[in-house]
Structure formats: structure tokens, C-alpha cells
Design a protein around this motif. Structure first.
Motif, PDB file in Angstrom:
ATOM      1  N   VAL A  62       0.902  -1.089  -0.013  1.00  0.00           N
ATOM      2  CA  VAL A  62      -0.097   0.053  -0.129  1.00  0.00           C
ATOM      3  C   VAL A  62       0.738   1.210   0.087  1.00  0.00           C
ATOM      4  CG1 VAL A  62      -1.585   1.339   1.373  1.00  0.00           C
ATOM      5  CG2 VAL A  62      -1.895  -1.306   1.196  1.00  0.00           C
ATOM      6  N   THR A  63       1.959   1.334   0.837  1.00  0.00           N
ATOM      7  CA  THR A  63       2.923   2.230   0.887  1.00  0.00           C
ATOM      8  C   THR A  63       3.506   2.454  -0.427  1.00  0.00           C
ATOM      9  OG1 THR A  63       3.199   2.097   3.211  1.00  0.00           O
ATOM     10  CG2 THR A  63       5.026   3.171   2.079  1.00  0.00           C
ATOM     11  N   MET A  64       3.928   1.730  -1.129  1.00  0.00           N
ATOM     12  CA  MET A  64       4.599   1.536  -2.436  1.00  0.00           C
ATOM     13  C   MET A  64       3.742   2.337  -3.439  1.00  0.00           C
ATOM     14  SD  MET A  64       6.562  -1.967  -2.507  1.00  0.00           S
ATOM     15  CE  MET A  64       6.869  -2.041  -4.036  1.00  0.00           C
ATOM     16  N   PHE A  65       2.502   1.664  -3.508  1.00  0.00           N
ATOM     17  CA  PHE A  65       1.401   2.217  -4.413  1.00  0.00           C
ATOM     18  C   PHE A  65       1.194   3.655  -4.158  1.00  0.00           C
ATOM     19  CE2 PHE A  65      -3.051   2.905  -5.828  1.00  0.00           C
ATOM     20  CZ  PHE A  65      -3.132   2.161  -7.096  1.00  0.00           C
ATOM     21  N   LEU A  66       0.931   3.889  -2.992  1.00  0.00           N
ATOM     22  CA  LEU A  66       0.720   5.686  -2.880  1.00  0.00           C
ATOM     23  C   LEU A  66       1.705   6.206  -2.932  1.00  0.00           C
ATOM     24  CD1 LEU A  66      -1.510   5.313   0.682  1.00  0.00           C
ATOM     25  CD2 LEU A  66      -2.170   5.668  -1.764  1.00  0.00           C
ATOM     26  N   ASP A  67       3.058   5.719  -2.687  1.00  0.00           N
ATOM     27  CA  ASP A  67       4.476   6.484  -3.163  1.00  0.00           C
ATOM     28  C   ASP A  67       4.319   6.894  -4.484  1.00  0.00           C
ATOM     29  OD1 ASP A  67       5.908   6.901  -0.952  1.00  0.00           O
ATOM     30  OD2 ASP A  67       7.343   5.352  -1.462  1.00  0.00           O
ATOM     31  N   GLU A  68       3.877   5.786  -5.238  1.00  0.00           N
ATOM     32  CA  GLU A  68       4.038   6.059  -6.778  1.00  0.00           C
ATOM     33  C   GLU A  68       3.066   7.191  -7.219  1.00  0.00           C
ATOM     34  OE1 GLU A  68       2.507   3.623 -11.019  1.00  0.00           O
ATOM     35  OE2 GLU A  68       2.739   2.604  -9.088  1.00  0.00           O
ATOM     36  N   ALA A  69       2.039   7.084  -6.577  1.00  0.00           N
ATOM     37  CA  ALA A  69       0.777   8.105  -7.082  1.00  0.00           C
ATOM     38  C   ALA A  69       1.437   9.438  -6.464  1.00  0.00           C
ATOM     39  CB  ALA A  69      -0.345   7.755  -6.292  1.00  0.00           C
ATOM     40  N   LYS A  70       1.867   9.639  -5.251  1.00  0.00           N
ATOM     41  CA  LYS A  70       2.176  10.896  -4.933  1.00  0.00           C
ATOM     42  C   LYS A  70       3.467  11.537  -5.829  1.00  0.00           C
ATOM     43  CE  LYS A  70       4.617  12.958  -0.992  1.00  0.00           C
ATOM     44  NZ  LYS A  70       5.367  12.722   0.288  1.00  0.00           N
ATOM     45  N   LEU A  71       4.246  10.593  -6.070  1.00  0.00           N
ATOM     46  CA  LEU A  71       5.566  11.162  -6.986  1.00  0.00           C
ATOM     47  C   LEU A  71       4.997  11.484  -8.400  1.00  0.00           C
ATOM     48  CD1 LEU A  71       8.538  11.249  -7.584  1.00  0.00           C
ATOM     49  CD2 LEU A  71       8.493   8.934  -8.119  1.00  0.00           C
ATOM     50  N   ALA A  72       4.197  10.536  -8.892  1.00  0.00           N
ATOM     51  CA  ALA A  72       3.573  10.836 -10.228  1.00  0.00           C
ATOM     52  C   ALA A  72       2.573  12.255 -10.394  1.00  0.00           C
ATOM     53  CB  ALA A  72       2.771   9.919 -10.854  1.00  0.00           C
ATOM     54  N   ALA A  73       1.983  12.422  -9.361  1.00  0.00           N
ATOM     55  CA  ALA A  73       0.955  13.699  -9.010  1.00  0.00           C
ATOM     56  C   ALA A  73       2.114  14.844  -9.084  1.00  0.00           C
ATOM     57  CB  ALA A  73       0.141  13.799  -8.030  1.00  0.00           C
ATOM     58  N   THR A  74       3.376  14.735  -8.852  1.00  0.00           N
ATOM     59  CA  THR A  74       4.242  16.031  -8.753  1.00  0.00           C
ATOM     60  C   THR A  74       4.639  16.438 -10.341  1.00  0.00           C
ATOM     61  OG1 THR A  74       6.071  14.860  -8.621  1.00  0.00           O
ATOM     62  CG2 THR A  74       5.150  15.428  -6.711  1.00  0.00           C
ATOM     63  N   LEU A  75       4.511  15.463 -11.080  1.00  0.00           N
ATOM     64  CA  LEU A  75       5.039  15.741 -12.355  1.00  0.00           C
ATOM     65  C   LEU A  75       3.733  16.358 -13.242  1.00  0.00           C
ATOM     66  CD1 LEU A  75       6.931  12.343 -13.075  1.00  0.00           C
ATOM     67  CD2 LEU A  75       7.826  14.628 -12.282  1.00  0.00           C
ATOM     68  N   ASN A  76       4.127  17.267 -14.034  1.00  0.00           N
ATOM     69  CA  ASN A  76       3.055  18.193 -14.984  1.00  0.00           C
ATOM     70  C   ASN A  76       3.668  18.794 -16.173  1.00  0.00           C
ATOM     71  OD1 ASN A  76       0.686  19.347 -15.830  1.00  0.00           O
ATOM     72  ND2 ASN A  76       0.978  21.082 -14.532  1.00  0.00           N
ATOM     73  N   HIS A  77       3.654  17.653 -17.057  1.00  0.00           N
ATOM     74  CA  HIS A  77       4.120  17.956 -18.318  1.00  0.00           C
ATOM     75  C   HIS A  77       3.453  17.270 -19.547  1.00  0.00           C
ATOM     76  CE1 HIS A  77       7.701  17.779 -21.339  1.00  0.00           C
ATOM     77  NE2 HIS A  77       8.051  19.062 -20.814  1.00  0.00           N
ATOM     78  N   GLN A  78       3.528  17.917 -20.536  1.00  0.00           N
ATOM     79  CA  GLN A  78       2.942  17.216 -21.739  1.00  0.00           C
ATOM     80  C   GLN A  78       3.570  15.903 -22.244  1.00  0.00           C
ATOM     81  OE1 GLN A  78       3.354  19.981 -24.805  1.00  0.00           O
ATOM     82  NE2 GLN A  78       5.724  19.722 -25.232  1.00  0.00           N
ATOM     83  N   ASN A  79       4.718  15.574 -21.707  1.00  0.00           N
ATOM     84  CA  ASN A  79       5.443  14.320 -22.112  1.00  0.00           C
ATOM     85  C   ASN A  79       5.345  13.263 -21.051  1.00  0.00           C
ATOM     86  OD1 ASN A  79       7.452  16.510 -24.056  1.00  0.00           O
ATOM     87  ND2 ASN A  79       6.161  14.749 -25.108  1.00  0.00           N
ATOM     88  N   VAL A  80       4.609  13.639 -19.930  1.00  0.00           N
ATOM     89  CA  VAL A  80       4.229  12.641 -18.723  1.00  0.00           C
ATOM     90  C   VAL A  80       2.963  12.318 -18.710  1.00  0.00           C
ATOM     91  CG1 VAL A  80       4.631  12.273 -16.524  1.00  0.00           C
ATOM     92  CG2 VAL A  80       6.472  13.352 -17.720  1.00  0.00           C
ATOM     93  N   ALA A  81       2.738  11.096 -18.614  1.00  0.00           N
ATOM     94  CA  ALA A  81       1.208  11.021 -18.275  1.00  0.00           C
ATOM     95  C   ALA A  81       0.832  11.292 -17.126  1.00  0.00           C
ATOM     96  CB  ALA A  81       1.003   9.178 -18.508  1.00  0.00           C
ATOM     97  N   GLN A  82      -0.287  12.085 -17.013  1.00  0.00           N
ATOM     98  CA  GLN A  82      -0.746  12.680 -15.625  1.00  0.00           C
ATOM     99  C   GLN A  82      -1.580  11.792 -14.807  1.00  0.00           C
ATOM    100  OE1 GLN A  82       0.373  16.201 -15.323  1.00  0.00           O
ATOM    101  NE2 GLN A  82       1.567  15.230 -16.753  1.00  0.00           N
ATOM    102  N   VAL A  83      -1.486  11.982 -13.344  1.00  0.00           N
ATOM    103  CA  VAL A  83      -2.370  11.227 -12.665  1.00  0.00           C
ATOM    104  C   VAL A  83      -3.453  12.454 -12.149  1.00  0.00           C
ATOM    105  CG1 VAL A  83      -2.401  10.554 -10.270  1.00  0.00           C
ATOM    106  CG2 VAL A  83      -0.579   9.879 -11.946  1.00  0.00           C
ATOM    107  N   TYR A  84      -4.692  11.726 -12.056  1.00  0.00           N
ATOM    108  CA  TYR A  84      -5.829  12.775 -11.837  1.00  0.00           C
ATOM    109  C   TYR A  84      -6.331  12.707 -10.508  1.00  0.00           C
ATOM    110  CZ  TYR A  84      -6.342  12.883 -17.200  1.00  0.00           C
ATOM    111  OH  TYR A  84      -6.049  13.265 -18.516  1.00  0.00           O
ATOM    112  N   GLU A  85      -6.285  11.300  -9.825  1.00  0.00           N
ATOM    113  CA  GLU A  85      -6.787  11.324  -8.614  1.00  0.00           C
ATOM    114  C   GLU A  85      -6.354   9.949  -8.076  1.00  0.00           C
ATOM    115  OE1 GLU A  85     -11.380  10.926  -6.694  1.00  0.00           O
ATOM    116  OE2 GLU A  85     -11.123  10.358  -9.052  1.00  0.00           O
TER     117      GLU A  85
END
Length: 223
Positions: A62-85
Motif C-alpha cells: 500500500v505504501t509503495m502504491f501511494l508512493d508512486e501516486a504521490k510522485l507521479a502527481a508532482t509531475l505536470n508535463h505534456q510528455n508525462v502521463a498525468q495522474v488525476y486522482e
């Protein structure tokens, strides 16, 4: 080409999302194509990543999964797939991510090889340039305190570079990325990634930085 319609044998809903079809199963999660609807005629397709039920009670996963989501959510770029929620449904965590209607670079390579074609140099450069821009954005990210996050994707490969039918290029899957603010850290000389794209340092389990991603991207370009 429209996304596929609902398929039998998959959950009908995850939270507020209508599941259309199952896309893949990984060691930690199931991946689905889903539809989000809203007021009026608002509608968009998303990719849902749901933690496996057998892992849902394992706090480490669970911690690894939430880690991934938290990290991906910090990235906002047209060449990175975005995390919405990121949310919970029926006792399991899930994240809703940008759906890229297209093919990954691995599928493109396999199709061209099977048909005896060669990817034009201009197209190869466009794909790799887009991926490089997305990775550079990740490499340059800083935390709330202004300090570098030192993000390293660690799994750059054709399978994690998505090419949209509209010409867009997106880097996917920061699930095993290394970053300063992750709650979970790689222990000792544990090796993560695909051997065929690893730098010598990564293969040997030595400390790595952004140069490991650049090395892997160079192999993608060579292919």
C-alpha cells in the motif's frame, strides 16, 4: 478509432468510474480502461490502476502504491502521463491516470520488424525527444522545501513510452522510480528495472542518478 466498449469479466465500476475493459495485470496492480462522466455531456476516458486485492492489506505494498501516486502527481508535463486522482473503493486503493489513445514504442517496434519495415529516423527522433523532455522534467523536479527530488525513473524502455495516434509522446510508469521523498527506499543492492536497458552501474546495484535514464533512452533510440 474509438476506445473499446465494456467487456465481460471485469468490475463494472471502481469508485465513480465506469470500467470498460481490463488492460493488464502487474505484480502490484490491475490496469483498466474506464470512463468518467459528469454534468451535461462531459466524458473522458482514463486508465485506472487498482491495487491487487491480495495486496490490499499488505501495508508495504500500500505504501509503495501511494508512493508512486504521490510522485507521479508532482509531475505536470505534456510528455508525462498525468495522474488525476488517488482514492479508495471497496477497501482497495486506486489511481486514475491519463489515457493515451495509441501504442507503446515496444508495440511499434514489433510491428515494424514483423512487416520488414524501418522506423524513419525523423519519427524515431521525435519519439525519443518527447520522452527526453518528459524525463528532464522529472529529473529537475524539486520538493516543497526547494530541494531537488533527484527522481530517477529506473525503468525507461520502449514499453514505457506511449505514442498517441495524435502524435503525442508520454513517459509512463514511475512505479519503481527513485526519489528523495519516497517513503519506501530500495534496500542494499536490490536491482530494479529491465536488464536490457540498464546502465552498467544499475546492473551492478550501484548508486545511480539521472544518467541511468539517459543511458536507457539511448538504447531505445538505437533500437
Amino acid at each position: 478509432m474509438a476506445p473499446p466498449e465494456p467487456t465481460a469479466g471485469v468490475p463494472t465500476r471502481v469508485g465513480r468510474y465506469e470500467v470498460i475493459t481490463h488492460l493488464a495485470t502487474g505484480g502490484m496492480a490491475q490496469i483498466y480502461l474506464a470512463r468518467q462522466s459528469g454534468l451535461g455531456s462531459f466524458e473522458r476516458h482514463v486508465v485506472l490502476k487498482t491495487i491487487l486485492r491480495e495486496r490490499a492489506s499488505d501495508q508495504r505494498f500500500v505504501t509503495m502504491f501511494l508512493d508512486e501516486a504521490k510522485l507521479a502527481a508532482t509531475l505536470n508535463h505534456q510528455n508525462v502521463a498525468q495522474v488525476y486522482e488517488v482514492d479508495q473503493a471497496d477497501g482497495a486503493y486506486f489511481m486514475a491516470m491519463e489515457y493515451v489513445h495509441g501504442e507503446n514504442a515496444r508495440a511499434l517496434l514489433e510491428t515494424t520488424l514483423r512487416r520488414g519495415w524501418t522506423i524513419p529516423l525523423e519519427l524515431a527522433i521525435m519519439i525519443i525527444s518527447g520522452a527526453a523532455a518528459g524525463l528532464h522534467h522529472a529529473h529537475e523536479r524539486r520538493g516543497k522545501n526547494g530541494q531537488p527530488l533527484n527522481i530517477v525513473h529506473r525503468d525507461v524502455s520502449p514499453a514505457n513510452i506511449m505514442i498517441g495516434y495524435d502524435g503525442s509522446v508520454k513517459v509512463l510508469d514511475f512505479g519503481i522510480a527513485k526519489a528523495e521523498e519516497r517513503a519506501t527506499k530500495t534496500v542494499g543492492d536490490t536491482i530494479k528495472g529491465k536488464y536490457g536497458y540498464m546502465s552498467p552501474e544499475q546492473c551492478k546495484g550501484k548508486p545511480i542518478d539521472r544518467r541511468a535514464d539517459i543511458f536507457a533512452l539511448g538504447i531505445c533510440l538505437y533500437e
